[in-house]
Design a protein around this motif. Sequence first.
Motif, short mmCIF file in Angstrom:
data_model
loop_
_atom_site.label_atom_id
_atom_site.label_comp_id
_atom_site.label_asym_id
_atom_site.label_seq_id
_atom_site.Cartn_x
_atom_site.Cartn_y
_atom_site.Cartn_z
N GLY A 19 79.37 29.25 88.12
CA GLY A 19 78.15 30.05 88.09
C GLY A 19 76.98 29.34 87.43
N LYS B 144 72.84 30.12 87.86
CA LYS B 144 71.93 30.46 86.76
C LYS B 144 70.70 29.56 86.77
CE LYS B 144 75.46 32.29 83.63
NZ LYS B 144 76.18 32.09 82.35
N GLU C 108 68.63 30.73 89.86
CA GLU C 108 68.09 32.09 89.87
C GLU C 108 67.27 32.43 88.63
OE1 GLU C 108 71.55 34.53 90.36
OE2 GLU C 108 72.12 33.53 92.24
N ARG C 109 67.66 31.92 87.48
CA ARG C 109 66.96 32.25 86.24
C ARG C 109 65.93 31.21 85.86
NH1 ARG C 109 70.75 31.95 81.27
NH2 ARG C 109 70.37 29.76 81.72
N PRO D 297 68.68 41.84 101.06
CA PRO D 297 69.72 41.16 101.85
C PRO D 297 69.54 41.45 103.33
CG PRO D 297 70.59 43.20 101.01
CD PRO D 297 69.16 43.12 100.50
N HIS E 67 68.48 34.78 95.08
CA HIS E 67 69.75 34.90 94.38
C HIS E 67 70.82 35.38 95.35
CE1 HIS E 67 68.42 39.13 94.20
NE2 HIS E 67 69.70 39.45 94.02
N ARG E 68 72.04 35.39 94.87
CA ARG E 68 73.17 35.92 95.64
C ARG E 68 73.90 36.94 94.79
NH1 ARG E 68 75.38 32.48 99.97
NH2 ARG E 68 74.09 30.63 100.28
N GLU E 69 74.47 37.91 95.48
CA GLU E 69 75.37 38.87 94.84
C GLU E 69 76.70 38.73 95.56
OE1 GLU E 69 73.75 42.80 94.64
OE2 GLU E 69 71.92 42.12 93.59
N GLY E 70 77.72 38.23 94.84
CA GLY E 70 78.91 37.77 95.52
C GLY E 70 78.50 36.52 96.27
N THR F 275 76.49 37.17 99.10
CA THR F 275 75.43 37.75 99.93
C THR F 275 74.08 37.22 99.47
OG1 THR F 275 76.70 39.77 100.33
CG2 THR F 275 74.31 39.88 100.66
N LYS F 276 73.30 36.70 100.40
CA LYS F 276 72.00 36.13 100.07
C LYS F 276 70.92 37.21 100.02
CE LYS F 276 72.52 33.20 103.53
NZ LYS F 276 72.37 32.08 104.49
N PHE F 277 70.05 37.10 99.03
CA PHE F 277 68.87 37.96 98.91
C PHE F 277 67.64 37.09 99.10
CE2 PHE F 277 71.96 40.79 97.38
CZ PHE F 277 71.42 42.08 97.32
#
Length: 399
Positions: A70, A74, A77-78, A142, A180-183, A185-187
């Motif tokens: 991860g 970070k 995304e951050r 997404p 960013h991604r969640e799991g 999944t692309k946003f």
Amino acid sequence: MSVPVLDNLAARRLFLHKHALAEPVQGAAHGAALGKLVEHLGFVQVDSINTVARAHDLIIHSRRPRYRAGGLAKHLERDRGLFEHWTHDAAIIPMAFYPRWRLKQSRDAARMIEKYRQWREGNFEAEFNRIRAHIEQNGASPSGVFSDNVKRKSGGWWDWHPGKTALEYLWRVGELEICHREGFTKFYDLTHRIIPKVIAEEHHSEAQNVDWFCHGALERLGFATTGEIADFWWVVRKDEAKSWASKEDLVEVDVQAHNGRLRRHLMLPETLAGVADLPDPPRRVRVLSPFDPMLRDRNRAARLFGFQYRIEIFVPEARRVYGYCVFPLLEGEQIVGRVDMKADRKSGVLRVKALWPECGIKWGACRHARFEAELVRICRLAGVDEVVWSDGWLRETKL
């Protein structure tokens, strides 16, 4: 004038050095240090397979064992020290390179619109304004937001709904960014919200960008043909790479393959001058991702290391030679084997199913101890506690 010869051992050492695999396996693996490593490599491929760890995480971990899963996400995304786009595949790229990527985005704009028109059903171009307006008003989104609950036969790239196709196109041409991604999944968000202003305002001519890509490719490869220079980033054309090479002060070198044959390559003069001072690669055994930069060009890996490798994920199980996702093992300047293993996170174990030493490699007690030490590090990355060995795990070398 005679052409210099780079013997196979020197070629392998140089190649490993250029791929950050010849330096001491230590150092920070977050923030600026992480960004510097990605810049050294050029980019890190992203892949969803998580048999042991995500490809991008394992690529970094093999060079910086203090890295934890991860960390790249970070920094992207951050910290916004990285961005996600496309080389030969989806990749994480230093943010400082973003102005150069406009060349790829502009070239993709014409190429991808025709490609998507041929491949995708539905009028995806009609979705552009709806997507722009929705993201402008609602923020990062997404692809599922734009599906209109259309039932698809599968989730594969070949079965995208028009909204997903439009999102991917707008991302490829630079109107949107993956924020960013969640799991996995692309946003997507609007580019001006993601790319720092000072980066967005930097511009270069097409000729300057071609020069930057070609020089950067040769610097990171150490030695290459013009075709390999063009293929490194998947941005410049082969004719552009040839034209660039003809104008530059490059050195022709005959590089010795694993089988002793010589092949003509190009090198930067300063790279050739530094060959004699290359460090000895670390002797520890390291697990490499199947998507590691040093293995991306399978033909090159075979020539340099005598390592024939194929990812068998899409090969029917009965026809696999080794396994679903088999990991190469690097020790010093040679690839010594490959291992079939999987992290069983529910049980908290790393299951080693099989290991095949390469031809001529003896799997003795000292080498195995180094491999066991590496598996302890892999367990930390994968989030499991111990290693479980299957019966008959040590297999005979396959020729």
